[in-house]
Write an enzyme that holds these catalytic residues in place. Structure first.
Site, PDB file in Angstrom:
ATOM      1  N   HIS A 102     -17.527 -23.222  23.978  1.00 46.60           N
ATOM      2  CA  HIS A 102     -17.655 -22.343  22.813  1.00 46.60           C
ATOM      3  C   HIS A 102     -19.121 -22.055  22.545  1.00 46.60           C
ATOM      4  O   HIS A 102     -19.996 -22.839  22.929  1.00 46.60           O
ATOM      5  CB  HIS A 102     -17.001 -22.956  21.574  1.00 46.60           C
ATOM      6  CG  HIS A 102     -17.510 -24.330  21.246  1.00 46.60           C
ATOM      7  ND1 HIS A 102     -17.068 -25.458  21.900  1.00 46.60           N
ATOM      8  CD2 HIS A 102     -18.436 -24.745  20.362  1.00 46.60           C
ATOM      9  CE1 HIS A 102     -17.688 -26.516  21.417  1.00 46.60           C
ATOM     10  NE2 HIS A 102     -18.549 -26.116  20.490  1.00 46.60           N
ATOM     11  N   HIS A 104     -21.798 -21.082  19.413  1.00 46.59           N
ATOM     12  CA  HIS A 104     -22.027 -21.039  17.971  1.00 46.59           C
ATOM     13  C   HIS A 104     -22.841 -19.791  17.646  1.00 46.59           C
ATOM     14  O   HIS A 104     -23.879 -19.540  18.291  1.00 46.59           O
ATOM     15  CB  HIS A 104     -22.857 -22.242  17.524  1.00 46.59           C
ATOM     16  CG  HIS A 104     -22.201 -23.575  17.758  1.00 46.59           C
ATOM     17  ND1 HIS A 104     -21.551 -24.260  16.765  1.00 46.59           N
ATOM     18  CD2 HIS A 104     -22.092 -24.340  18.876  1.00 46.59           C
ATOM     19  CE1 HIS A 104     -21.080 -25.404  17.257  1.00 46.59           C
ATOM     20  NE2 HIS A 104     -21.404 -25.477  18.536  1.00 46.59           N
TER      21      HIS A 104
HETATM   22  P1  AMP Z   1     -19.943 -28.725  19.481  1.00 47.62           P
HETATM   23  O1  AMP Z   1     -20.583 -29.954  18.915  1.00 47.62           O
HETATM   24  O2  AMP Z   1     -20.876 -27.726  20.068  1.00 47.62           O
HETATM   25  O3  AMP Z   1     -18.828 -29.139  20.400  1.00 47.62           O
HETATM   26  O4  AMP Z   1     -19.320 -27.967  18.234  1.00 47.62           O
HETATM   27  C1  AMP Z   1     -18.038 -28.144  17.764  1.00 47.62           C
HETATM   28  C2  AMP Z   1     -17.976 -27.422  16.457  1.00 47.62           C
HETATM   29  O5  AMP Z   1     -16.624 -27.294  16.109  1.00 47.62           O
HETATM   30  C3  AMP Z   1     -18.690 -28.119  15.299  1.00 47.62           C
HETATM   31  O6  AMP Z   1     -19.654 -27.235  14.759  1.00 47.62           O
HETATM   32  C4  AMP Z   1     -17.572 -28.432  14.317  1.00 47.62           C
HETATM   33  O7  AMP Z   1     -17.983 -28.256  12.994  1.00 47.62           O
HETATM   34  C5  AMP Z   1     -16.516 -27.428  14.707  1.00 47.62           C
HETATM   35  N1  AMP Z   1     -15.140 -27.788  14.473  1.00 47.62           N
HETATM   36  C6  AMP Z   1     -14.542 -28.995  14.671  1.00 47.62           C
HETATM   37  N2  AMP Z   1     -13.231 -28.914  14.398  1.00 47.62           N
HETATM   38  C7  AMP Z   1     -12.983 -27.625  14.038  1.00 47.62           C
HETATM   39  C8  AMP Z   1     -11.825 -26.913  13.638  1.00 47.62           C
HETATM   40  N3  AMP Z   1     -10.626 -27.510  13.543  1.00 47.62           N
HETATM   41  N4  AMP Z   1     -11.944 -25.592  13.350  1.00 47.62           N
HETATM   42  C9  AMP Z   1     -13.145 -24.985  13.422  1.00 47.62           C
HETATM   43  N5  AMP Z   1     -14.283 -25.612  13.781  1.00 47.62           N
HETATM   44  C10 AMP Z   1     -14.201 -26.907  14.089  1.00 47.62           C
END
Ligand code: AMP
Length: 139
Positions: A102, A104
């Site tokens: 993903h 950001h």
């Molecule tokens: P990463 O650390 O790059 O893997 O980012 C994962 C992101 O997903 C973090 O910014 C979390 O806040 C976000 N996140 C975790 N669970 C969910 C969810 N159920 N829906 C939307 N975002 C989420």
């Protein structure tokens, strides 16, 4: 390490758990980050399974980056941002917490630092309102 189909974004993509969805097409879903580091923090998620950038199919990357750009442009307008940060983390040591690729998209404001990564849950009403704002800007 292998891709784990039980990760939370895989479950969102399968419709098993809800999200504040902004956009969907055949290749990707865009939804609000539930623990935003900045107002309007959005995630652009390819549907194709890969843990992160390191094991992603280059063809998937070629399709997703134009969408990241589109969402970044729309988010800058929707949230009256001064700039946009794009982030993408790879493996735990690289800061990754959800192991499905993903990107950001984080609106930035002069003089305002980012909140701590994946720490503070946002109100559902705020996330829903932000999703609507971004949807309108993308339309
Ligand atoms: P990463 O650390 O790059 O893997 O980012 C994962 C992101 O997903 C973090 O910014 C979390 O806040 C976000 N996140 C975790 N669970 C969910 C969810 N159920 N829906 C939307 N975002 C989420």
């Amino acid at each position: 390490m292998a891709y784990d189909t039980s990760n939370i974004f895989a479950r969102i993509l399968r419709g098993e758990i809800p999200c504040h969805k902004v956009y969907e097409d055949a290749d990707a879903v865009v939804f609000m980050d539930v623990m935003p580091q900045t107002a309007g923090h959005t995630l652009v998620v390819p549907k194709a399974p890969s843990r992160n950038l390191l094991d992603a199919d280059p063809a998937v990357l070629a399709k997703i980056i134009p969408l990241v750009q589109k969402v970044a442009v729309a988010a800058k307008a929707a949230f009256n941002a001064d700039g946009i940060s794009i982030a993408q983390f790879n493996e735990s040591a690289g800061g990754q917490t959800v192991f499905h690729l993903h990107f950001h998209v984080m609106p930035r404001y002069e003089g305002q630092p980012l909140q701590i990564h994946a720490r503070q849950m946002e109100d559902a009403a705020v996330l829903a309102a932000n999703a609507e704002k971004l949807k309108a800007a993308l339309a």
